[in-house]
Design an enzyme around this catalytic site. Structure first.
Site, PDB file in Angstrom:
ATOM      1  N   ASP A  89      -9.901  48.271 -37.516  1.00 12.31           N
ATOM      2  CA  ASP A  89      -9.265  48.774 -38.737  1.00 12.31           C
ATOM      3  C   ASP A  89      -9.144  47.682 -39.799  1.00 12.31           C
ATOM      4  OD1 ASP A  89      -7.753  50.189 -40.572  1.00 12.31           O
ATOM      5  OD2 ASP A  89      -5.881  49.974 -39.444  1.00 12.31           O
ATOM      6  N   SER A  92      -5.398  47.215 -41.677  1.00 14.74           N
ATOM      7  CA  SER A  92      -4.190  46.657 -41.076  1.00 14.74           C
ATOM      8  C   SER A  92      -4.557  45.330 -40.437  1.00 14.74           C
ATOM      9  CB  SER A  92      -3.585  47.615 -40.042  1.00 14.74           C
ATOM     10  OG  SER A  92      -4.441  47.761 -38.917  1.00 14.74           O
ATOM     11  N   ASN A  94      -2.690  43.937 -37.378  1.00  8.94           N
ATOM     12  CA  ASN A  94      -2.124  43.692 -36.050  1.00  8.94           C
ATOM     13  C   ASN A  94      -2.955  44.311 -34.934  1.00  8.94           C
ATOM     14  OD1 ASN A  94       0.496  43.676 -37.922  1.00  8.94           O
ATOM     15  ND2 ASN A  94       0.947  42.514 -36.057  1.00  8.94           N
ATOM     16  N   TRP A  96      -2.196  45.824 -31.244  1.00  3.08           N
ATOM     17  CA  TRP A  96      -1.172  46.216 -30.284  1.00  3.08           C
ATOM     18  C   TRP A  96      -1.751  47.293 -29.365  1.00  3.08           C
ATOM     19  CZ3 TRP A  96       0.369  51.293 -30.100  1.00  3.08           C
ATOM     20  CH2 TRP A  96       0.135  52.072 -31.255  1.00  3.08           C
ATOM     21  N   TYR A 132       6.078  54.197 -39.303  1.00  2.00           N
ATOM     22  CA  TYR A 132       5.120  55.155 -39.827  1.00  2.00           C
ATOM     23  C   TYR A 132       5.854  56.264 -40.555  1.00  2.00           C
ATOM     24  CZ  TYR A 132       1.990  52.743 -36.658  1.00  2.00           C
ATOM     25  OH  TYR A 132       1.272  51.775 -36.018  1.00  2.00           O
ATOM     26  N   ASP A 272     -11.344  50.589 -46.226  1.00  2.00           N
ATOM     27  CA  ASP A 272     -10.484  50.808 -45.061  1.00  2.00           C
ATOM     28  C   ASP A 272     -11.215  51.620 -44.003  1.00  2.00           C
ATOM     29  OD1 ASP A 272      -8.475  51.264 -43.249  1.00  2.00           O
ATOM     30  OD2 ASP A 272      -7.061  52.088 -44.693  1.00  2.00           O
ATOM     31  N   THR A 275      -9.292  54.673 -42.297  1.00  3.89           N
ATOM     32  CA  THR A 275      -8.968  55.916 -42.989  1.00  3.89           C
ATOM     33  C   THR A 275     -10.207  56.784 -43.022  1.00  3.89           C
ATOM     34  OG1 THR A 275      -7.230  54.957 -44.363  1.00  3.89           O
ATOM     35  CG2 THR A 275      -8.284  56.930 -45.201  1.00  3.89           C
TER      36      THR A 275
END
Length: 375
Positions: A89, A92, A94, A96, A132, A272, A275
């Protein structure tokens, strides 16, 4: 031939170039339809889009629209490696994954990381919280070995989820997210995966590139450390970043048949991969729908697709057209809809609908992105 291919792959790995294959799975829309959850999801979806870029302090990253297209790849975490399916992505920063500490239904539906099974895991007392639009993810941070295809990153910090409320992650056909944006937007100041690839000198060049296939074809990939010349035969248009947060650029206009229909006087946009659609400021969506022959719900007559005009994005003095075959999405029920959505923000999000038309390159050394029209 197989031996030659193997030798080529080994040679690429030795020089710091790694091609990670991606594949498209069942869409979230299909999964929600099958479980009777689509209507409630659609009612909540707009709130998520509006909330995506609501905060700038790096601890908030709202859910992108994963409904219609998802491109997955595998990574492993720990020693021995535990496998997770992730979305790579660019929107973003991070990494996780679900963990054994999580009791949310989303975690039970996906692979969960067990730190007790990894000899290289190092825990911390640092927390991670990502909010979110319709829920949140909370967890703790830890360090371990992360392998992306054949790239082994030592002491990579990542999040282990403890809670993942809401239906979206529960039904999502992927385990987790690997963010590739700049560290300035990383929650809890966690160093992103690609930054550690650079710091540990694991890639030949400090860039990566993404190719997304169209019409369900195989062959999508993310290439770390190199640009594949096969996809740049028509040349690369380099675009300087306007901010080192997301992969953000300045856009001059959006036109149809030479007529400006949006982005008057210039606007900001991001590339992005997380998306699915193109997301536009709310006030521009009716104009786009009108000039592209859609109704107020974005629906178009499927038989008319080949007669619809290109929509042209003017970026850094160059035109980037998007054909109707690219921006019209065919639904599982046989209907057709524009691949555009709106939100209450001035930021444009050029998601997979746009990126399938262009091989995209993300250059950290020169803080720029490259776009090459795919063959």
């Amino acid at each position: 031939l197989k031996l030659l291919l193997l030798l080529n792959l080994v040679a690429l790995a030795q020089c710091g170039v790694f091609r990670v294959p991606l594949w498209r799975g069942k869409s979230l829309r299909q999964t929600l339809e099958e479980k009777g959850l689509l209507e409630s999801y659609l009612q909540q979806q707009q709130a998520r889009l509006e909330d995506k870029f609501a905060a700038s302090n790096g601890d908030r990253e709202a859910m992108r629209n994963y409904m219609d297209n998802e491109y997955f790849g595998n990574i492993t975490i720990g020693t021995p490696g535990q496998v997770f399916t992730v979305i790579f992505d660019t929107g973003s920063a991070n990494l996780w994954v679900p963990s054994i500490y999580c009791n949310s239904s989303a975690c039970y539906n996906h692979h969960r990381f067990n730190p007790n099974m990894s000899s290289t895991f190092v825990g911390t007392n640092r927390s991670l919280s990502i909010t979110y639009g319709t829920g949140s993810m909370t967890g703790v941070l830890g360090y371990d070995t992360v392998t992306v295809y054949e790239i082994t990153i030592r002491n990579q910090i990542f999040g282990l989820s403890v809670t993942e409320p809401g239906n979206v992650f529960t039904q999502a056909p992927f385990d987790s997210i690997l963010g590739l944006a700049y560290p300035s937007i990383s929650a809890s100041q966690a160093t992103p995966v690609f930054d550690n690839m650079i710091a540990q000198k694991l890639v030949e060049k400090n860039l990566f590139s993404v190719y997304l296939t169209r019409k369900g074809a195989t062959g999508s990939f993310i290439l770390f450390g190199a640009i594949d010349p096969k996809y740049t035969s028509k040349g690369i248009n380099w675009i300087p970043l306007s901010a080192r947060t997301y992969w953000q650029i300045s856009m001059q206009s959006v036109t149809v048949n030479g007529l400006p229909i949006a982005c008057f006087g210039g606007c900001q946009a991001i590339l992005d991969t997380g998306t699915s659609r193109i997301v536009v400021p709310r006030r521009y969506l009716p104009s786009i729908q009108f000039f592209l022959g859609a109704d107020s719900n974005g629906q178009v007559m499927c038989f008319a697709i080949r007669f619809l005009p290109d929509i042209v994005f003017r970026i850094n003095g160059k035109s980037f057209p998007l054909s109707s075959e690219s921006y019209v999405l065919k639904q599982s029920d046989g209907s057709c809809i524009l691949g555009f959505e709106s939100m209450d923000s001035e930021l444009w999000i050029l998601g997979d609908v746009f990126l399938r038309q262009y091989y995209s390159i993300y250059d950290r050394d020169n803080n720029r992105v490259g776009l090459a029209s795919v063959p």
